[in-house]
Enzyme design. Structure first.
Site, PDB file in Angstrom:
ATOM      1  N   ASP A 107     -11.913   9.971  -3.517  1.00 45.37           N
ATOM      2  CA  ASP A 107     -13.213  10.614  -3.311  1.00 45.37           C
ATOM      3  C   ASP A 107     -13.335  11.863  -4.188  1.00 45.37           C
ATOM      4  O   ASP A 107     -14.313  12.598  -4.071  1.00 45.37           O
ATOM      5  CB  ASP A 107     -13.386  10.997  -1.833  1.00 45.37           C
ATOM      6  CG  ASP A 107     -12.243  11.840  -1.331  1.00 45.37           C
ATOM      7  OD1 ASP A 107     -11.074  11.515  -1.647  1.00 45.37           O
ATOM      8  OD2 ASP A 107     -12.494  12.837  -0.624  1.00 45.37           O
ATOM      9  N   ASP A 153       9.441   7.591   0.905  1.00 48.18           N
ATOM     10  CA  ASP A 153       8.626   7.883  -0.260  1.00 48.18           C
ATOM     11  C   ASP A 153       8.253   6.550  -0.933  1.00 48.18           C
ATOM     12  O   ASP A 153       9.135   5.786  -1.348  1.00 48.18           O
ATOM     13  CB  ASP A 153       9.451   8.760  -1.222  1.00 48.18           C
ATOM     14  CG  ASP A 153       8.638   9.257  -2.399  1.00 48.18           C
ATOM     15  OD1 ASP A 153       7.788   8.493  -2.904  1.00 48.18           O
ATOM     16  OD2 ASP A 153       8.860  10.396  -2.823  1.00 48.18           O
ATOM     17  N   ASP A 167      -3.388  12.026  -1.881  1.00 46.98           N
ATOM     18  CA  ASP A 167      -3.585  13.483  -1.753  1.00 46.98           C
ATOM     19  C   ASP A 167      -4.147  14.007  -3.072  1.00 46.98           C
ATOM     20  O   ASP A 167      -3.560  13.767  -4.132  1.00 46.98           O
ATOM     21  CB  ASP A 167      -2.247  14.158  -1.438  1.00 46.98           C
ATOM     22  CG  ASP A 167      -1.777  13.834  -0.024  1.00 46.98           C
ATOM     23  OD1 ASP A 167      -2.457  14.252   0.928  1.00 46.98           O
ATOM     24  OD2 ASP A 167      -0.757  13.145   0.122  1.00 46.98           O
ATOM     25  N   GLU A 174       0.848  -1.200   0.000  1.00 44.61           N
ATOM     26  CA  GLU A 174       0.000   0.000   0.000  1.00 44.61           C
ATOM     27  C   GLU A 174       0.879   1.243   0.000  1.00 44.61           C
ATOM     28  O   GLU A 174       1.804   1.361   0.811  1.00 44.61           O
ATOM     29  CB  GLU A 174      -0.940   0.020   1.222  1.00 44.61           C
ATOM     30  CG  GLU A 174      -1.830   1.258   1.176  1.00 44.61           C
ATOM     31  CD  GLU A 174      -2.903   1.334   2.260  1.00 44.61           C
ATOM     32  OE1 GLU A 174      -3.067   0.367   3.029  1.00 44.61           O
ATOM     33  OE2 GLU A 174      -3.560   2.390   2.316  1.00 44.61           O
ATOM     34  N   GLU A 197       4.494   4.915   4.127  1.00 39.85           N
ATOM     35  CA  GLU A 197       3.941   6.212   4.546  1.00 39.85           C
ATOM     36  C   GLU A 197       5.127   7.096   4.942  1.00 39.85           C
ATOM     37  O   GLU A 197       6.130   6.589   5.457  1.00 39.85           O
ATOM     38  CB  GLU A 197       2.981   6.019   5.739  1.00 39.85           C
ATOM     39  CG  GLU A 197       2.374   7.292   6.301  1.00 39.85           C
ATOM     40  CD  GLU A 197       1.694   8.176   5.260  1.00 39.85           C
ATOM     41  OE1 GLU A 197       0.765   7.735   4.578  1.00 39.85           O
ATOM     42  OE2 GLU A 197       2.127   9.347   5.116  1.00 39.85           O
ATOM     43  N   LYS A 216      -6.116  21.513  -7.722  1.00 39.08           N
ATOM     44  CA  LYS A 216      -5.863  22.579  -8.721  1.00 39.08           C
ATOM     45  C   LYS A 216      -5.075  22.027  -9.898  1.00 39.08           C
ATOM     46  O   LYS A 216      -4.114  21.277  -9.692  1.00 39.08           O
ATOM     47  CB  LYS A 216      -5.002  23.681  -8.092  1.00 39.08           C
ATOM     48  CG  LYS A 216      -5.701  24.554  -7.104  1.00 39.08           C
ATOM     49  CD  LYS A 216      -4.742  25.681  -6.730  1.00 39.08           C
ATOM     50  CE  LYS A 216      -5.242  26.423  -5.522  1.00 39.08           C
ATOM     51  NZ  LYS A 216      -4.211  27.224  -4.900  1.00 39.08           N
TER      52      LYS A 216
HETATM   53  C1  LIG Z   1      -5.094  11.766   1.937  1.00 39.66           C
HETATM   54  S1  LIG Z   1      -4.040  10.719   2.838  1.00 39.66           S
HETATM   55  C2  LIG Z   1      -4.849   9.154   2.798  1.00 39.66           C
HETATM   56  C3  LIG Z   1      -4.269   8.206   3.809  1.00 39.66           C
HETATM   57  C4  LIG Z   1      -4.878   6.798   3.831  1.00 39.66           C
HETATM   58  N1  LIG Z   1      -4.672   6.109   2.574  1.00 39.66           N
HETATM   59  C5  LIG Z   1      -6.350   6.863   4.166  1.00 39.66           C
HETATM   60  O1  LIG Z   1      -7.167   6.584   3.262  1.00 39.66           O
HETATM   61  O2  LIG Z   1      -6.688   7.195   5.319  1.00 39.66           O
HETATM   62  C6  LIG Z   1      -2.694  10.482   1.696  1.00 39.66           C
HETATM   63  C7  LIG Z   1      -1.475   9.912   2.393  1.00 39.66           C
HETATM   64  O3  LIG Z   1      -0.468   9.616   1.438  1.00 39.66           O
HETATM   65  C8  LIG Z   1       0.793   9.922   2.020  1.00 39.66           C
HETATM   66  N2  LIG Z   1       1.748  10.138   0.926  1.00 39.66           N
HETATM   67  C9  LIG Z   1       1.689  11.086  -0.023  1.00 39.66           C
HETATM   68  N3  LIG Z   1       2.723  10.975  -0.860  1.00 39.66           N
HETATM   69  C10 LIG Z   1       3.447   9.898  -0.428  1.00 39.66           C
HETATM   70  C11 LIG Z   1       4.621   9.280  -0.884  1.00 39.66           C
HETATM   71  N4  LIG Z   1       5.261   9.743  -1.971  1.00 39.66           N
HETATM   72  N5  LIG Z   1       5.083   8.207  -0.212  1.00 39.66           N
HETATM   73  C12 LIG Z   1       4.423   7.738   0.893  1.00 39.66           C
HETATM   74  N6  LIG Z   1       3.304   8.295   1.377  1.00 39.66           N
HETATM   75  C13 LIG Z   1       2.817   9.363   0.720  1.00 39.66           C
HETATM   76  C14 LIG Z   1       0.535  11.163   2.838  1.00 39.66           C
HETATM   77  O4  LIG Z   1       1.524  11.360   3.838  1.00 39.66           O
HETATM   78  C15 LIG Z   1      -0.850  10.859   3.412  1.00 39.66           C
HETATM   79  O5  LIG Z   1      -0.767  10.214   4.655  1.00 39.66           O
END
Ligand SMILES: C[S@@+](CC[C@H](N)C(=O)[O-])C[C@H]1O[C@@H](n2cnc3c(N)ncnc32)[C@H](O)[C@@H]1O
Length: 247
Positions: A162, A102, A126, A50, A75, A130
């Protein structure tokens, strides 16, 4: 001559909130315990990865419900990692590992073998709504190509969002990748590009053009995520997109 590599585009906004040095030191220790290694990856169980698991509790529940499978969650948000690691410290699950970098580097690190993954999940990435920020979306052709190479035949990639415009963006990105077959959706990439503009988040018309009813439903192994709960409270429902590795 020195070769400089471009810095990777940042895909998220925050890395930690209010965490003391002591907590960070504890986190570092726990991360060593739960780090994925070659032995874990080679165990031979079906492997799920994941990307951006948030607080990791949905992954924890999936792993608890399915001990015959192995799970690696990635994460970079320290507080999210902390929640999962505390749960693992309290009730260890031998089929879970945590990658605190990452997520994109997992596919270039050499840890994962080609054609080895049963399932890859990107849940509520995320949204970067925009247009000028779309380049920050984690779903990009290079990453999807790399994920495809690491999926075994009939392995599954799920992207769940979403945000209608992210659903369009995902279909437009996945559709042209040879060897990945989108399930359920009848939309083509070309249909999604103009619709994506129509469906700029908040603009009317986007949902009507595609709509979650034309996509997958939640799979049987689904566990609600924290972000999903927040989105549903705000009135935004998930759009499930699934692709199968065919060759
Ligand atoms: C909007 S949150 C959703 C978290 C989780 N999947 C949920 O549904 O509750 C997006 C997550 O992706 C992580 N994230 C974004 N870019 C990432 C990357 N390049 N590597 C690892 N995590 C990343 C962010 O830190 C954040 O916790």
């Amino acid at each position: 001559m020195t070769v400089t590599h471009p810095r990777p585009i940042i895909t998220t906004g925050r890395l930690a909130t209010r965490m003391s040095e002591q907590e960070q030191a504890q986190l570092k220790d726990l991360l060593k315990t739960w780090a994925p290694d070659a032995t874990f990856v080679a165990e031979g169980k079906p492997l799920e990865v994941e990307l951006g698991m948030g607080n990791g509790m949905a992954l924890y529940e999936r792993a608890k419900a399915n001990p015959a499978m192995n799970f690696i969650g990635s994460e970079i948000y320290l507080n999210g990692l902390q929640t999962l690691l505390k749960a693992l410290q309290k009730n260890p699950l031998p089929n879970v590992r945590v990658y605190p970098e990452d997520a994109r580097t997992l596919f270039t690190s050499g840890l994962l073998q080609p054609e080895s993954l049963a399932r890859v999940l990107i849940l509520f990435p995320d949204p970067w709504p925009k247009s000028s920020h779309h380049k920050r979306r984690i779903v990009q052709p290079e990453l999807i190509e790399s994920i495809k190479q690491h999926l075994q035949k009939n392995g599954e990639l799920w992207v769940v969002s979403d945000w209608p415009s992210y659903a369009y963006h995902t279909i437009a990105t996945l559709y042209p990748i040879k060897g990945l077959q989108l399930e359920q959706t009848v939309r083509k990439a070309a249909d999604c590009k103009p619709s994506a503009r129509l469906a700029e988040d908040g603009a009317p018309g986007g949902e009507a053009a595609l709509g979650p009813q034309l996509l997958m439903q939640a799979p049987v192994w689904w566990q609600t995520t924290k972000y999903q709960e927040k989105a549903q409270i705000a009135g935004r429902n998930p759009w499930f997109i699934k692709a199968i590795k065919t060759s």
